[in-house]
Write a protein that holds these residues in place. Structure first.
Motif, PDB file in Angstrom:
ATOM      1  N   ILE A   1       0.824  -1.200   0.000  1.00  0.00           N
ATOM      2  CA  ILE A   1       0.000   0.000   0.000  1.00  0.00           C
ATOM      3  C   ILE A   1       0.862   1.256   0.000  1.00  0.00           C
ATOM      4  O   ILE A   1       0.528   2.265  -0.630  1.00  0.00           O
ATOM      5  N   SER A   2       1.987   1.205   0.690  1.00  0.00           N
ATOM      6  CA  SER A   2       2.855   2.393   0.771  1.00  0.00           C
ATOM      7  C   SER A   2       3.586   2.659  -0.534  1.00  0.00           C
ATOM      8  O   SER A   2       3.960   3.803  -0.810  1.00  0.00           O
ATOM      9  N   THR A   3       3.796   1.641  -1.348  1.00  0.00           N
ATOM     10  CA  THR A   3       4.533   1.827  -2.615  1.00  0.00           C
ATOM     11  C   THR A   3       3.608   1.954  -3.824  1.00  0.00           C
ATOM     12  O   THR A   3       4.051   2.389  -4.889  1.00  0.00           O
ATOM     13  N   ALA A   4       2.340   1.594  -3.683  1.00  0.00           N
ATOM     14  CA  ALA A   4       1.419   1.667  -4.809  1.00  0.00           C
ATOM     15  C   ALA A   4       1.008   3.113  -5.077  1.00  0.00           C
ATOM     16  O   ALA A   4       1.108   3.983  -4.199  1.00  0.00           O
ATOM     17  N   ASN A   5       0.537   3.381  -6.286  1.00  0.00           N
ATOM     18  CA  ASN A   5      -0.033   4.683  -6.610  1.00  0.00           C
ATOM     19  C   ASN A   5      -1.473   4.705  -6.118  1.00  0.00           C
ATOM     20  O   ASN A   5      -2.318   3.976  -6.621  1.00  0.00           O
ATOM     21  N   MET A   6      -1.747   5.553  -5.127  1.00  0.00           N
ATOM     22  CA  MET A   6      -3.072   5.594  -4.507  1.00  0.00           C
ATOM     23  C   MET A   6      -3.910   6.696  -5.150  1.00  0.00           C
ATOM     24  O   MET A   6      -3.434   7.813  -5.379  1.00  0.00           O
ATOM     25  N   HIS A   7      -5.186   6.373  -5.448  1.00  0.00           N
ATOM     26  CA  HIS A   7      -6.124   7.340  -6.004  1.00  0.00           C
ATOM     27  C   HIS A   7      -7.452   7.230  -5.273  1.00  0.00           C
ATOM     28  O   HIS A   7      -7.754   6.225  -4.621  1.00  0.00           O
ATOM     29  N   LEU A   8      -8.261   8.276  -5.390  1.00  0.00           N
ATOM     30  CA  LEU A   8      -9.604   8.231  -4.842  1.00  0.00           C
ATOM     31  C   LEU A   8     -10.446   7.233  -5.621  1.00  0.00           C
ATOM     32  O   LEU A   8     -10.167   6.946  -6.800  1.00  0.00           O
ATOM     33  N   PRO A   9     -11.486   6.684  -5.018  1.00  0.00           N
ATOM     34  CA  PRO A   9     -12.350   5.731  -5.733  1.00  0.00           C
ATOM     35  C   PRO A   9     -12.928   6.355  -6.997  1.00  0.00           C
ATOM     36  O   PRO A   9     -13.273   7.534  -7.028  1.00  0.00           O
ATOM     37  N   GLY A  10     -13.011   5.547  -8.035  1.00  0.00           N
ATOM     38  CA  GLY A  10     -13.575   6.011  -9.293  1.00  0.00           C
ATOM     39  C   GLY A  10     -12.564   6.493 -10.304  1.00  0.00           C
ATOM     40  O   GLY A  10     -12.929   6.857 -11.423  1.00  0.00           O
ATOM     41  N   ARG A  11     -11.285   6.503  -9.939  1.00  0.00           N
ATOM     42  CA  ARG A  11     -10.261   6.989 -10.878  1.00  0.00           C
ATOM     43  C   ARG A  11     -10.195   6.076 -12.103  1.00  0.00           C
ATOM     44  O   ARG A  11     -10.140   6.544 -13.233  1.00  0.00           O
ATOM     45  N   GLN A  12     -10.172   4.748 -11.883  1.00  0.00           N
ATOM     46  CA  GLN A  12     -10.081   3.820 -13.004  1.00  0.00           C
ATOM     47  C   GLN A  12     -11.229   2.817 -13.049  1.00  0.00           C
ATOM     48  O   GLN A  12     -11.537   2.290 -14.112  1.00  0.00           O
ATOM     49  N   ILE A  13     -11.831   2.536 -11.908  1.00  0.00           N
ATOM     50  CA  ILE A  13     -12.935   1.576 -11.868  1.00  0.00           C
ATOM     51  C   ILE A  13     -14.205   2.304 -11.454  1.00  0.00           C
ATOM     52  O   ILE A  13     -14.220   3.008 -10.441  1.00  0.00           O
ATOM     53  N   ASP A  14     -15.252   2.138 -12.218  1.00  0.00           N
ATOM     54  CA  ASP A  14     -16.525   2.783 -11.927  1.00  0.00           C
ATOM     55  C   ASP A  14     -17.048   2.326 -10.559  1.00  0.00           C
ATOM     56  O   ASP A  14     -17.220   1.119 -10.336  1.00  0.00           O
ATOM     57  N   PRO A  15     -17.297   3.244  -9.638  1.00  0.00           N
ATOM     58  CA  PRO A  15     -17.829   2.837  -8.325  1.00  0.00           C
ATOM     59  C   PRO A  15     -19.122   2.037  -8.423  1.00  0.00           C
ATOM     60  O   PRO A  15     -19.385   1.175  -7.574  1.00  0.00           O
ATOM     61  N   ALA A  16     -19.934   2.310  -9.443  1.00  0.00           N
ATOM     62  CA  ALA A  16     -21.170   1.542  -9.606  1.00  0.00           C
ATOM     63  C   ALA A  16     -20.863   0.081  -9.902  1.00  0.00           C
ATOM     64  O   ALA A  16     -21.567  -0.822  -9.437  1.00  0.00           O
ATOM     65  N   GLN A  17     -19.793  -0.167 -10.668  1.00  0.00           N
ATOM     66  CA  GLN A  17     -19.402  -1.556 -10.940  1.00  0.00           C
ATOM     67  C   GLN A  17     -18.924  -2.235  -9.661  1.00  0.00           C
ATOM     68  O   GLN A  17     -19.262  -3.395  -9.405  1.00  0.00           O
ATOM     69  N   VAL A  18     -18.131  -1.521  -8.850  1.00  0.00           N
ATOM     70  CA  VAL A  18     -17.658  -2.101  -7.599  1.00  0.00           C
ATOM     71  C   VAL A  18     -18.844  -2.405  -6.683  1.00  0.00           C
ATOM     72  O   VAL A  18     -18.876  -3.451  -6.025  1.00  0.00           O
ATOM     73  N   ALA A  19     -19.826  -1.500  -6.651  1.00  0.00           N
ATOM     74  CA  ALA A  19     -21.016  -1.740  -5.827  1.00  0.00           C
ATOM     75  C   ALA A  19     -21.748  -2.993  -6.291  1.00  0.00           C
ATOM     76  O   ALA A  19     -22.202  -3.806  -5.467  1.00  0.00           O
ATOM     77  N   ARG A  20     -21.854  -3.176  -7.602  1.00  0.00           N
ATOM     78  CA  ARG A  20     -22.490  -4.397  -8.122  1.00  0.00           C
ATOM     79  C   ARG A  20     -21.679  -5.631  -7.747  1.00  0.00           C
ATOM     80  O   ARG A  20     -22.252  -6.673  -7.386  1.00  0.00           O
ATOM     81  N   ASP A  21     -20.347  -5.516  -7.827  1.00  0.00           N
ATOM     82  CA  ASP A  21     -19.502  -6.665  -7.480  1.00  0.00           C
ATOM     83  C   ASP A  21     -19.633  -7.017  -5.996  1.00  0.00           C
ATOM     84  O   ASP A  21     -19.641  -8.199  -5.630  1.00  0.00           O
TER      85      ASP A  21
END
Length: 207
Positions: free
Chosen positions: A159-179
């Motif tokens: 987690i400390s070395t990864a590129n962190m972004h807010l939700p929705g940067r690359q994956i649609d939050p609606a898709q994550v909610a469905r998953d």
């Protein structure tokens, strides 16, 4: 006069022809040498399919039965977080349980388990250095396995070395909610099947 001019012309042509022929021979020799140095790799249309099959077998041998069934049926794996306050300051959980969703070739998504609130996306890449077919992409199941190993082995470091972004940067939050909804339904069905002593139902395989 004409005879002298014709003789001079013939001499010039002879000299130029020797120069041109030597240049052509030199160029041809270089061309043949380059072709000898460059190996020809035949394209195998079944290579990627076989590589993915091997990757799935390796993934299945490493994760537990629940995680394998989850990936087989849903196309992703959930990994529970282990840090007390959450994965980072931005996604602090206050001690609430949180988890990650691991997708092939997509960011890792952190979320709160009870409320399903999305916390962050973490972009990590594991290039394929295999020769002679190395590319920027591992087979899907190898990519999932690499992320799973990194998360379960040293969550804080990943987690400390990864590129962190807010939700929705690359994956649609609606898709994550469905998953997450699909995951909840899948877990209920699996628990019923285990309680009744029958094999867990298989959902449609991931595309």
């Amino acid at each position: 006069m004409l005879l002298a001019l014709a003789a001079t012309t013939l001499v010039a042509i002879a000299l130029l022809s020797d120069l041109i022929i030597s240049r052509v021979e030199e160029g041809w020799a270089r061309h043949r040498a380059r072709r000898r140095r460059t190996p020809t790799t035949l394209f195998d249309p079944g290579r990627e399919r076989r590589a993915e099959q091997r990757a799935r077998e390796l993934l299945r041998s490493c994760v537990n039965d629940e995680e394998w069934d989850m990936y087989r049926d849903l196309g992703f794996i959930r990994v529970w977080g282990s840090q007390t306050t959450g994965p980072d300051e931005l996604g602090a959980t206050g001690g609430a349980p949180y988890a990650y969703l691991i997708y092939p070739h997509r960011p890792i998504v952190a979320y709160l388990a009870q409320t399903r609130r999305l916390l962050s996306e973490y972009c990590v890449a594991f290039p394929d250095d295999t020769r002679p077919y190395g590319s920027a992409r591992l087979p899907d199941s190898d990519d999932v396995l690499a992320k799973w190993i990194a998360l379960t082995g040293d969550e804080r470091r990943l987690i400390s070395t990864a590129n962190m972004h807010l939700p929705g940067r690359q994956i649609d939050p609606a898709q994550v909610a469905r998953d997450l909804w699909r995951l909840a339904q899948w877990e209920r069905a699996r628990m019923r099947s285990l309680a009744e002593g029958i094999p867990s139902p298989r959902a449609d395989a991931p595309s």
